[in-house]
Write a protein that holds these residues in place. Structure first.
Motif, PDB file in Angstrom:
ATOM      1  N   ALA A 303       0.838  -1.209   0.000  1.00 52.09           N
ATOM      2  CA  ALA A 303       0.000   0.000   0.000  1.00 52.09           C
ATOM      3  C   ALA A 303       0.871   1.256   0.000  1.00 52.09           C
ATOM      4  CB  ALA A 303      -0.931  -0.005   1.216  1.00 52.09           C
ATOM      5  N   MET A 304       1.953   1.254   0.797  1.00 47.25           N
ATOM      6  CA  MET A 304       2.868   2.399   0.832  1.00 47.25           C
ATOM      7  C   MET A 304       3.561   2.578  -0.516  1.00 47.25           C
ATOM      8  SD  MET A 304       2.512   3.814   3.731  1.00 47.25           S
ATOM      9  CE  MET A 304       3.806   5.014   3.430  1.00 47.25           C
ATOM     10  N   PHE A 305       3.990   1.463  -1.117  1.00 43.97           N
ATOM     11  CA  PHE A 305       4.697   1.550  -2.400  1.00 43.97           C
ATOM     12  C   PHE A 305       3.795   2.131  -3.481  1.00 43.97           C
ATOM     13  CE2 PHE A 305       6.011  -0.006  -6.549  1.00 43.97           C
ATOM     14  CZ  PHE A 305       7.366   0.305  -6.551  1.00 43.97           C
ATOM     15  N   TRP A 306       2.580   1.580  -3.612  1.00 40.47           N
ATOM     16  CA  TRP A 306       1.689   2.052  -4.691  1.00 40.47           C
ATOM     17  C   TRP A 306       1.201   3.468  -4.442  1.00 40.47           C
ATOM     18  CZ3 TRP A 306       2.890  -0.639  -8.526  1.00 40.47           C
ATOM     19  CH2 TRP A 306       3.063  -2.020  -8.454  1.00 40.47           C
ATOM     20  N   SER A 307       1.143   3.900  -3.171  1.00 38.64           N
ATOM     21  CA  SER A 307       0.707   5.280  -2.893  1.00 38.64           C
ATOM     22  C   SER A 307       1.709   6.289  -3.452  1.00 38.64           C
ATOM     23  CB  SER A 307       0.518   5.499  -1.391  1.00 38.64           C
ATOM     24  OG  SER A 307       1.763   5.443  -0.724  1.00 38.64           O
ATOM     25  N   GLY A 308       2.967   5.875  -3.619  1.00 40.98           N
ATOM     26  CA  GLY A 308       3.951   6.733  -4.278  1.00 40.98           C
ATOM     27  C   GLY A 308       4.010   6.461  -5.767  1.00 40.98           C
ATOM     28  N   PHE A 309       4.160   5.196  -6.120  1.00 36.43           N
ATOM     29  CA  PHE A 309       4.355   4.801  -7.519  1.00 36.43           C
ATOM     30  C   PHE A 309       3.204   5.275  -8.412  1.00 36.43           C
ATOM     31  CE2 PHE A 309       4.099   1.923 -11.123  1.00 36.43           C
ATOM     32  CZ  PHE A 309       5.425   1.765 -11.499  1.00 36.43           C
ATOM     33  N   GLU A 310       1.968   5.152  -7.915  1.00 36.94           N
ATOM     34  CA  GLU A 310       0.803   5.466  -8.754  1.00 36.94           C
ATOM     35  C   GLU A 310       0.545   6.962  -8.899  1.00 36.94           C
ATOM     36  OE1 GLU A 310      -0.901   3.752 -10.797  1.00 36.94           O
ATOM     37  OE2 GLU A 310      -0.056   1.789 -10.343  1.00 36.94           O
ATOM     38  N   GLN A 311       1.452   7.799  -8.372  1.00 38.92           N
ATOM     39  CA  GLN A 311       1.338   9.228  -8.663  1.00 38.92           C
ATOM     40  C   GLN A 311       1.828   9.556 -10.079  1.00 38.92           C
ATOM     41  OE1 GLN A 311       2.304  12.089  -5.542  1.00 38.92           O
ATOM     42  NE2 GLN A 311       2.217  10.401  -4.085  1.00 38.92           N
ATOM     43  N   ALA A 312       2.321   8.523 -10.767  1.00 44.33           N
ATOM     44  CA  ALA A 312       2.748   8.709 -12.162  1.00 44.33           C
ATOM     45  C   ALA A 312       1.639   9.340 -12.998  1.00 44.33           C
ATOM     46  CB  ALA A 312       3.153   7.355 -12.769  1.00 44.33           C
ATOM     47  N   GLY A 313       0.398   8.883 -12.788  1.00 44.57           N
ATOM     48  CA  GLY A 313      -0.712   9.395 -13.597  1.00 44.57           C
ATOM     49  C   GLY A 313      -1.344  10.654 -13.048  1.00 44.57           C
ATOM     50  N   SER A 314      -0.967  11.060 -11.820  1.00 51.10           N
ATOM     51  CA  SER A 314      -1.591  12.238 -11.213  1.00 51.10           C
ATOM     52  C   SER A 314      -0.564  13.351 -11.009  1.00 51.10           C
ATOM     53  CB  SER A 314      -2.301  11.859  -9.915  1.00 51.10           C
ATOM     54  OG  SER A 314      -1.459  11.093  -9.067  1.00 51.10           O
ATOM     55  N   SER A 315       0.115  13.408  -9.847  1.00 46.31           N
ATOM     56  CA  SER A 315       1.009  14.539  -9.559  1.00 46.31           C
ATOM     57  C   SER A 315       2.156  14.638 -10.571  1.00 46.31           C
ATOM     58  CB  SER A 315       1.571  14.424  -8.138  1.00 46.31           C
ATOM     59  OG  SER A 315       2.427  13.309  -8.018  1.00 46.31           O
ATOM     60  N   MET A 316       2.730  13.487 -10.969  1.00 44.31           N
ATOM     61  CA  MET A 316       3.859  13.533 -11.909  1.00 44.31           C
ATOM     62  C   MET A 316       3.398  13.903 -13.320  1.00 44.31           C
ATOM     63  SD  MET A 316       5.923  10.344 -10.279  1.00 44.31           S
ATOM     64  CE  MET A 316       7.206  10.216 -11.507  1.00 44.31           C
ATOM     65  N   ASN A 317       2.164  13.533 -13.657  1.00 43.51           N
ATOM     66  CA  ASN A 317       1.591  13.928 -14.950  1.00 43.51           C
ATOM     67  C   ASN A 317       1.342  15.438 -14.979  1.00 43.51           C
ATOM     68  OD1 ASN A 317       0.935  12.984 -17.496  1.00 43.51           O
ATOM     69  ND2 ASN A 317      -1.130  12.353 -16.964  1.00 43.51           N
ATOM     70  N   ALA A 445      -5.178  -1.162  -4.245  1.00 46.15           N
ATOM     71  CA  ALA A 445      -6.314  -0.237  -4.333  1.00 46.15           C
ATOM     72  C   ALA A 445      -6.147   0.919  -3.347  1.00 46.15           C
ATOM     73  CB  ALA A 445      -7.620  -0.991  -4.045  1.00 46.15           C
ATOM     74  N   LEU A 446      -5.774   0.590  -2.116  1.00 52.60           N
ATOM     75  CA  LEU A 446      -5.571   1.613  -1.087  1.00 52.60           C
ATOM     76  C   LEU A 446      -4.440   2.561  -1.489  1.00 52.60           C
ATOM     77  CD1 LEU A 446      -6.337   2.635   1.744  1.00 52.60           C
ATOM     78  CD2 LEU A 446      -4.690   1.014   2.691  1.00 52.60           C
ATOM     79  N   GLY A 447      -3.346   2.005  -2.009  1.00 57.77           N
ATOM     80  CA  GLY A 447      -2.225   2.820  -2.475  1.00 57.77           C
ATOM     81  C   GLY A 447      -2.642   3.792  -3.569  1.00 57.77           C
ATOM     82  N   SER A 472      10.628  10.897   1.812  1.00 58.29           N
ATOM     83  CA  SER A 472      11.056  10.612   3.191  1.00 58.29           C
ATOM     84  C   SER A 472      10.206   9.518   3.826  1.00 58.29           C
ATOM     85  CB  SER A 472      10.972  11.883   4.039  1.00 58.29           C
ATOM     86  OG  SER A 472      11.765  12.904   3.465  1.00 58.29           O
ATOM     87  N   ILE A 473       8.887   9.566   3.595  1.00 60.61           N
ATOM     88  CA  ILE A 473       7.981   8.574   4.197  1.00 60.61           C
ATOM     89  C   ILE A 473       8.261   7.180   3.645  1.00 60.61           C
ATOM     90  CG2 ILE A 473       5.567   7.822   4.372  1.00 60.61           C
ATOM     91  CD1 ILE A 473       4.841  10.874   4.464  1.00 60.61           C
ATOM     92  N   VAL A 474       8.351   7.053   2.304  1.00 65.98           N
ATOM     93  CA  VAL A 474       8.538   5.705   1.738  1.00 65.98           C
ATOM     94  C   VAL A 474       9.934   5.152   2.055  1.00 65.98           C
ATOM     95  CG1 VAL A 474       6.759   5.861  -0.042  1.00 65.98           C
ATOM     96  CG2 VAL A 474       9.070   6.596  -0.594  1.00 65.98           C
ATOM     97  N   VAL A 475      10.949   6.025   2.099  1.00 61.19           N
ATOM     98  CA  VAL A 475      12.292   5.562   2.496  1.00 61.19           C
ATOM     99  C   VAL A 475      12.258   5.113   3.957  1.00 61.19           C
ATOM    100  CG1 VAL A 475      14.655   6.304   2.992  1.00 61.19           C
ATOM    101  CG2 VAL A 475      13.614   6.860   0.791  1.00 61.19           C
TER     102      VAL A 475
END
Length: 496
Positions: A303-317, A445-447, A472-475
């Motif tokens: 859940a922690m990993f996908w909460s960062g990784f899945e920003q590819a389509g939102s914040s990083m886009n 899903a939660l991520g 910092s959080i994911v590290v």
């Protein structure tokens, strides 16, 4: 309509040394992922674009909340989608019905209206929930003997996923951003239609794979299963109507962001309660309890990993749209094209990382170390984004910052995702394996939901601070996995 076990002749027709049916599933999944990632590359940009440009003119907070709920739904509905296939219609029909609903959703999105946007998203979520878990299950059915050949078959199948994810954003983003948003959504629908056509024509190669299992075909079981389905559906409809009624009546003032946040809290609480029940009541002995406790740790890590990784389509886009210089020889490349970097890296690096684990042999890092590596590499990628953000005051930055970020994210994904998926199947008590796989989907899903909510802060706080905080959080979570890697290995009792 055919036996549930795959007849011997199913393995006689070959496709690169694999059952011929693998090609049918390979291209079905390729086109489904083409449509999903093609549309996903456009989604946040379309919602935040000006109404004058035929966008929806939403603010970032609202748009990212919708994005988070949409991607949450795609993964969360894999649970009921798997149940419907197992108990009611079989995987083969579930994939067909799911594909039809997905294609319909994309074509509805191609209609320029607000109602069609939300209806289209709902249809894509429902269809993906039916198709996604079940197409993978049919791949497994093609190899009743299991073993290394089955693993190789899945490797080929996953290549189809990433080829679709590579080409979807390239085509849909160009059409959507440079021609017309709704043409981009329509192109995703055309892609899913290609997938459906070849699935229908290639279904004969599947033989008995994906049929409803013999023990679930009895009239008694079917009646009970359909009754449970209607009860479940009725409960969901009543809950939705109650929430809408209370909200519109002012009794329960609920904003879209508030609803997304409440959904996240409910999922976290239910997940903790479920794992507590599984550990204290469903497990039969100490070994099972230890292993389910490890699955709970993997759920948190995922859940922690996908909460960062899945920003590819939102914040990083959004960062790519506003802060990245995409001009090449006088022509500005579509924003969504950078969404294709991750699948390209997966195609290039998956054999390298897989080969490395084999080469290391007995020195192969254990489960906890691989999760730690995945999370820390994800964090390194976000530190790169935070660093890039410090240069945006002087103008737009080079796309190579994004390429570097996606490189770290991809290697992190390859360390964590396939390993976690495999570990859950191995650690689960056999009678709970379906439910435990469901928790893995629920972690994703939660991520995704959290990723959407975090991305909503991109306009409210300095970008270097946002990306730096995520890093910092994911590290930090990665370091916790590093510290507990040896206890995790001991609790796993030789699974690693």
């Amino acid at each position: 309509s055919g036996s549930a076990t795959v007849p011997a002749e199913a393995t006689q027709q070959q496709w690169f040394g694999h059952p011929r049916g693998l090609s049918t599933l390979f291209f079905t999944e390729l086109w489904e992922r083409f449509s999903y990632y093609g549309m996903r590359a456009l989604l946040i940009l379309f919602m935040t674009d000006l109404v004058a440009n035929h966008g929806l003119g939403m603010d970032v907070v609202k748009a990212t909340a919708i994005y988070g709920l949409y991607t949450f739904g795609v993964y969360a509905l894999a649970l009921p989608g798997g149940w419907i296939a197992d108990h009611l219609v079989g995987q083969r029909k579930a994939v067909l019905y799911g594909g039809i609903i997905i294609a319909a959703g994309h074509y509805v999105l191609a209609v320029p209206a607000t109602w069609s946007f939300f209806l289209g998203l709902l249809l894509v979520v429902l269809g993906t929930g039916l198709l996604k878990p079940n197409v993978s299950a049919i791949v497994g059915d093609l190899y009743p003997e299991g073993g290394a050949r089955r693993d190789a078959g899945f490797s080929i199948f996953y290549m189809g996923i990433n080829l679709g994810a590579l080409f979807g954003p390239l085509i849909c983003s160009y059409l959507g951003e440079d021609v017309n948003w709704h043409l981009g959504f329509g192109a995703a629908g055309v892609g899913m239609t290609f997938g459906l056509l070849q699935y229908v024509f290639g279904a004969k190669h599947l033989r008995g794979a994906g049929e409803l299992k013999e023990e679930y075909r009895s009239t008694e079981h079917q009646q009970k299963a359909w009754r449970n389905f209607y009860y479940g559906l009725g409960t969901v409809v009543v809950l939705i109507l109650a929430i809408v009624g209370l909200s519109s009546g002012g009794i329960l003032p609920l904003t879209l962001v508030g609803f997304a946040q409440s959904t996240g809290i409910i999922v976290i609480v239910l997940s903790i309660l479920y794992f507590a029940y599984a550990i204290f009541f469903a497990c039969h002995n100490a070994t099972e309890r230890k292993r389910v406790a490890v699955i709970f740790a993997l759920f948190i890590g995922a859940a922690m990993f996908w909460s960062g990784f899945e920003q590819a389509g939102s914040s990083m886009n959004l960062f790519t749209e506003n802060q990245v210089n995409r001009v090449v020889m006088g022509w500005e490349a579509p924003t969504g094209w950078l969404q294709s970097i991750n699948p390209l890296f997966i195609i290039l690096l998956a054999p390298v990382v897989g080969g490395l684990w084999v080469k290391l042999g007995s020195r192969n890092p254990s489960l906890g170390y691989k999760f730690a590596m995945g999370l820390i590499l994800l964090g390194v990628g976000f530190f790169v984004m935070a660093w890039a953000s410090t240069f945006t005051e002087a103008g737009k930055v080079s796309p190579m910052w994004l390429v570097a970020t996606y490189f770290f994210h991809t290697v992190g994904e390859l360390c964590l995702s396939p390993v976690g998926l495999s570990a859950v199947t191995k650690l689960s008590p056999p009678r709970l394996v379906g439910q435990m796989m469901g928790t893995w989907f629920m972690g994703a899903a939660l991520g995704n939901l959290v990723a959407g909510l975090v991305a909503g802060l991109i306009d409210e706080m300095p970008q270097h601070l946002l990306f730096g905080t995520v890093a910092s959080i994911v590290v930090g979570v990665g370091i916790i996995f590093l510290i507990f890697a040896i206890p995790i290995r001991k609790l796993s009792s030789g699974i690693n």
